[in-house]
Design an enzyme around this catalytic site. Structure first.
Site, PDB file in Angstrom:
ATOM      1  N   CYS A 132      25.653   2.821   1.219  1.00 28.56           N
ATOM      2  CA  CYS A 132      24.856   3.901   0.633  1.00 28.56           C
ATOM      3  C   CYS A 132      24.198   3.448  -0.677  1.00 28.56           C
ATOM      4  CB  CYS A 132      25.702   5.144   0.396  1.00 28.56           C
ATOM      5  SG  CYS A 132      26.923   4.990  -0.914  1.00 28.56           S
ATOM      6  N   HIS A 133      23.107   4.133  -1.031  1.00 29.90           N
ATOM      7  CA  HIS A 133      22.425   3.871  -2.295  1.00 29.90           C
ATOM      8  C   HIS A 133      23.148   4.633  -3.398  1.00 29.90           C
ATOM      9  CE1 HIS A 133      19.335   3.719  -5.379  1.00 29.90           C
ATOM     10  NE2 HIS A 133      18.675   2.838  -4.645  1.00 29.90           N
ATOM     11  N   PRO A 134      23.404   4.012  -4.528  1.00 33.16           N
ATOM     12  CA  PRO A 134      24.183   4.690  -5.575  1.00 33.16           C
ATOM     13  C   PRO A 134      23.474   5.874  -6.214  1.00 33.16           C
ATOM     14  CG  PRO A 134      23.357   2.579  -6.373  1.00 33.16           C
ATOM     15  CD  PRO A 134      23.075   2.622  -4.905  1.00 33.16           C
ATOM     16  N   SER A 135      22.137   5.942  -6.083  1.00 38.13           N
ATOM     17  CA  SER A 135      21.389   6.992  -6.782  1.00 38.13           C
ATOM     18  C   SER A 135      20.627   7.933  -5.853  1.00 38.13           C
ATOM     19  CB  SER A 135      20.386   6.357  -7.755  1.00 38.13           C
ATOM     20  OG  SER A 135      21.034   5.515  -8.675  1.00 38.13           O
ATOM     21  N   ARG A 144      28.556  13.625  -2.122  1.00 38.71           N
ATOM     22  CA  ARG A 144      28.238  12.753  -0.991  1.00 38.71           C
ATOM     23  C   ARG A 144      29.244  12.850   0.158  1.00 38.71           C
ATOM     24  NH1 ARG A 144      24.821   8.339  -0.780  1.00 38.71           N
ATOM     25  NH2 ARG A 144      24.752   8.182  -3.049  1.00 38.71           N
TER      26      ARG A 144
END
Length: 410
Positions: A236-239, A291
């Site tokens: 996943c993308h952290p932002s 998330r």
């Protein structure tokens, strides 16, 4: 220097530029491959007898290295003994007519041989001199050997790659070498543009560690702002959220809904518009904070049907998504085929293999012909043609009677 007989004319924005390629293995050869794909003439300077290290790297096609073929397509080869007066004389002539020199030795190696950047800046001021090394030619680490794995680790990329509860992981390709190669190509082309204005060459000094730092995206800034060390986040993308893989009935696929509008479109495509009305998911920041709940809510829906169903629905809605292709799927990918991104290369054995093409598409220049294999040179294959070109016109050298070059000239 003119293109020798027997080689096809170059077509590209760098047509007329000659590159002397002293590099070996990956970072340098990949850089000069890019320059060759853009039309430059690249002459590979190799060691006597053994040549580039990668000539011994597998896999092999009829005893020729597929690794070498991939990154040395469209180049010429001459093997030189730099300590030999005869070969040094030939090299001096080549330097006088070349535009670019590329090398990826450890700092100091070419200086000791008499071909360092400072000396050539005095004797060949027109030359663009590009060096690729682990840490560049300045700083306390400049003398250390640098390999892809070393700079991936030291540059922080490995600490960001993998799953939170697993050890750090190497990026699946030679990210350290390839990124340095691309930055070097940008530097060389910039230096050539500068030379059109002042006729002076430039030193291009590329450190692989520098390139890793430059490609950390926002990791440095995130730490500076949040005072929390960024770490591995899996897929996943952290932002951004949802910006990761999700389970379908028959495997996993990617959804990259990077803003609030795309999230609403995604919810409709998943036939669950109520997702967009959940207060936990109103904004991207809230979705990142929540998330695990978001992933669970999406997978409760996507697990019911296969990947192809969801890809079709999401594409129809304009939501970025993708199957997770294995490498074999790329050879028949309709988009890559339409963009001429699967090309052929071959060695002396004339047995072609498929590899990736040139991603730089320019309207004014022809693309690589995917039906005609690009040739990777045999070791020292072009010695006679280069000698004839540089020396015979001054009467210092004549090709051996019966040679291919003499026959062609006749």
């Amino acid at each position: 220097m003119n293109t020798p007989q027997g080689l096809p004319p170059k077509k590209g924005p760098l047509d007329g530029i000659t590159v002397l390629d002293f590099s070996r293995v990956l970072a340098g050869p990949y850089c000069t491959m890019v320059l060759a794909d853009l039309g430059a003439r690249v002459i590979k300077i190799e060691r006597i007898a053994t040549g580039d290290d990668t000539r011994a790297f597998g896999p092999f096609v009829d005893h020729e290295s597929a690794y070498f073929m991939c990154f040395n397509r469209g180049k010429e080869s001459i093997a030189l003994d730099i300590k030999s007066p005869r070969d040094r004389d030939l090299l001096e002539r080549m330097l006088s007519e070349a535009d670019v020199l590329v090398e990826n030795f450890r700092p100091g190696v070419l200086d000791r041989l008499g071909y360092g950047a400072e000396r050539l800046a005095r004797t060949h001021p027109h030359l663009v001199y590009a060096s690729i090394s682990g840490f560049g030619h300045t700083g306390p680490f400049s003398d250390l050997p640098g390999y892809d794995m070393v700079v991936q680790a030291m540059g922080g990329v490995m600490s960001l790659t993998g799953w939170p509860d697993a050890p750090p992981a190497r990026v699946g390709t030679s990210f350290g070498d390839l990124s340095a190669a691309l930055f070097a190509a940008i530097g060389i082309i910039s230096a050539l543009y500068k030379r059109t204005r002042d006729a002076q060459g430039t030193r291009v000094d590329i450190g692989m560690l520098d390139c890793q730092a430059a490609l950390l995206e926002t990791a440095l800034a995130r730490f500076d702002v949040e005072k929390k060390v960024p770490t591995r986040t899996g897929d996943c993308h952290p932002s951004l959220a949802p910006f990761e893989t999700f389970a379908a009935k028959d495997g996993r696929f990617v959804i990259a809904a990077g803003n609030d509008q795309l999230f609403m479109l995604m919810a409709d495509a998943l036939e669950s518009p109520q997702l967009a009305l959940d207060v936990r998911f109103f904004t991207n920041d809230l979705r990142c904070q929540n998330r695990p709940a978001l992933v669970q809510a999406i997978e409760d829906i996507t697990r019911i049907k296969p990947i192809a169903h969801w890809i079709a629905r999401l594409n129809e809605a304009g939501v970025p998504c993708a199957p997770i292709n294995t490498i074999d799927k790329l050879f028949d990918h309709p988009q890559l085929l339409a963009r001429n991104m699967i090309v052929q290369v071959e060695g002396a054995g004339k047995k072609p293999i498929r590899t990736a093409g040139n991603p730089i598409k320019m309207s004014a220049f022809a693309d690589i012909d995917v039906l005609t294999p690009l040739r990777a040179p045999g070791l020292d294959e072009h010695r006679e043609s280069i000698l004839a070109e540089l020396m015979s016109r001054t009467g210092d050298y004549a090709p051996a009677a019966g040679s291919a070059e003499l026959d062609a000239a006749a």
